[in-house]
Design an enzyme around this catalytic site. Structure first.
Site, PDB file in Angstrom:
ATOM      1  N   TRP A 297       0.582  -0.770  -0.276  1.00 17.36           N
ATOM      2  CA  TRP A 297      -0.336  -0.372   0.002  1.00 17.36           C
ATOM      3  C   TRP A 297       0.565   1.422   0.149  1.00 17.36           C
ATOM      4  CZ3 TRP A 297      -4.589  -0.905  -1.929  1.00 17.36           C
ATOM      5  CH2 TRP A 297      -5.273  -1.926  -1.553  1.00 17.36           C
TER       6      TRP A 297
ATOM      7  N   ASP B   2      -1.411   6.685   6.147  1.00 15.59           N
ATOM      8  CA  ASP B   2      -2.484   5.688   5.866  1.00 15.59           C
ATOM      9  C   ASP B   2      -2.948   4.746   7.125  1.00 15.59           C
ATOM     10  OD1 ASP B   2      -3.833   3.730   4.815  1.00 15.59           O
ATOM     11  OD2 ASP B   2      -2.591   3.137   3.530  1.00 15.59           O
TER      12      ASP B   2
ATOM     13  N   LYS C 100     -12.410  -1.954   7.012  1.00 12.79           N
ATOM     14  CA  LYS C 100     -11.133  -2.590   7.871  1.00 12.79           C
ATOM     15  C   LYS C 100     -11.680  -2.367   9.866  1.00 12.79           C
ATOM     16  CE  LYS C 100      -8.589  -3.377   3.995  1.00 12.79           C
ATOM     17  NZ  LYS C 100      -8.224  -1.725   3.441  1.00 12.79           N
TER      18      LYS C 100
END
Ligand SMILES: *Cc1c(COP(=O)(O)O)cnc(C)c1O
Length: 361
Positions: A102, A171, A195
């Site tokens: 990511w 993030d 999530k």
């Protein structure tokens, strides 16, 4: 209904109580005769949900007053692009700390808008740990970006003590609301909800107000943070049902005892599975280095591909969902986000022990 243990990596488990509550008021929201989905986003009923979700998040995460909370769309992936669009300027360089796929993706987007440097990368060691940071001076980078939890590799920053920058961006898609964090270290934090916070469709952005002053002008309105700040995340129609569910999840988290309690539970849960790995004499082997282990995503493999396949097959038959590792690294991954109950982790540990007894010859 059959007993299922949901270890999906995202979209992930939601608290049962939240789903029940949503079901109860699905057709008739607060005696209005219509669903919350059918209410105007400018009407009183939705407005209350919107503000309440924001306030609960501020309260649970102890977000200081100089921060704004935004509800955006486009997932964490849109943030990969919006951040450089808003904050990269000619002649300046931004710094990215690479700890997994990511963060690589975030850097790749930024690279389209200006000068980007990977401050450090854990790629050579297959992202098995959070790398030591080289020293750098704040003036070198207009902002520094990191990924607090690496969903795919199963590593996590244990603390943010060693990193300082006036405009630090994180993030936190896969570990927001899972542990206490020093919000005031960061200029901007973002997280897709699917999530730890709720369903897919809404992305939370926590934004220090002075960051808006640094933003580039002339961007399309929808891509400018300033637009969303000015309009309280109601510039255009927000994902009202996702934000409503987010609000229910936050109420659930508050009733449970808040962040401290969630953190305690998450440690306990992850420990059960890591113990099963560590006590298996190598039958299971973890991907992450011990000091970088994630409490959210526990990644491991078995001795060979065939055994891994057998493990995943038997696990699925017994109601353990979502244990296959990400397609890019294979193996197994148990995602034990906030809404995954302790009993699910106990059941997984028992299953792992039993599977070993049966197959360790
Ligand atoms: C899931 C995830 C993403 C991608 O999120 P989208 O909402 O699908 O864009 C980005 N970063 C991290 C750390 C993630 O876990």
């Amino acid at each position: 209904m059959k007993q299922v243990y949901n270890f999906n990596a995202g979209p992930a488990a939601l608290p049962r109580q939240v789903l029940k509550k949503a079901k109860e008021e699905f057709l008739d929201f607060q005696d209005t005769g219509i669903s919350i989905m059918e209410h105007s986003h400018r009407g009183k009923h939705y407005e209350e949900v919107h503000e309440e979700a924001k306030n609960l998040l501020k309260e649970l995460l102890s977000i200081p007053d100089q921060y704004e909370v935004l509800f955006l769309q486009g997932g964490a992936s849109l943030q990969f692009a919006m951040i450089p669009m808003n904050f990269m300027k000619p002649g300046e360089q931004s710094g990215y700390i690479l700890t997994g796929s990511w963060s690589e993706k975030a850097l790749k987007e930024a690279d389209k808008f200006g000068d980007v440097k990977d401050i450090v990368s854990g790629k050579a060691s297959n992202y098995a740990s959070i790398p030591d940071l080289p020293s750098f001076s704040p003036e070198e980078y207009s902002y520094v970006h990191l990924t607090s939890n690496n969903t795919i590799y199963g590593t996590q920053w244990a603390s943010f003590d060693g990193i300082d920058h006036p405009f630090l961006i994180a993030d936190m898609s896969s570990d927001i609301l899972s542990r206490r964090i020093p919000i005031d270290k960061f200029g901007l934090i973002y997280a897709g909800a699917q999530k730890n916070l709720g369903p897919a469709g809404v992305t939370v952005v926590i934004f220090r107000k002075d960051a808006a002053e640094r933003a580039n002008e002339g961007l399309p309105a929808i891509l400018s943070y300033e637009t969303h700040i000015k309009n309280r995340s109601l510039y255009n129609t927000p994902p009202t049902f996702s934000i409503y569910l987010l609000k229910l999840v936050l109420e659930w988290a508050k009733n449970l005892g808040g962040l401290e309690e969630l953190e305690k539970r998450n440690q306990e849960k992850a420990q059960l599975i890591y113990e099963a790995i560590d006590q298996s004499s190598g039958f299971y082997s973890g991907h992450a280095a011990r000091d970088s282990r994630s409490l959210m995503n526990i990644t491991f493999t078995l001795k060979n591909e065939e055994l891994t396949k057998q493990f995943l097959k038997e696990a699925h038959e017994q109601g353990f969902y979502g244990l296959a590792g990400h397609r890019s690294i294979g193996g197994c991954r148990a995602s034990a986000y906030n809404a995954v109950p302790l009993e699910a982790c106990q059941a997984l540990r028992d299953f792992m022990e039993n599977f070993q007894k049966k197959h360790d010859k």
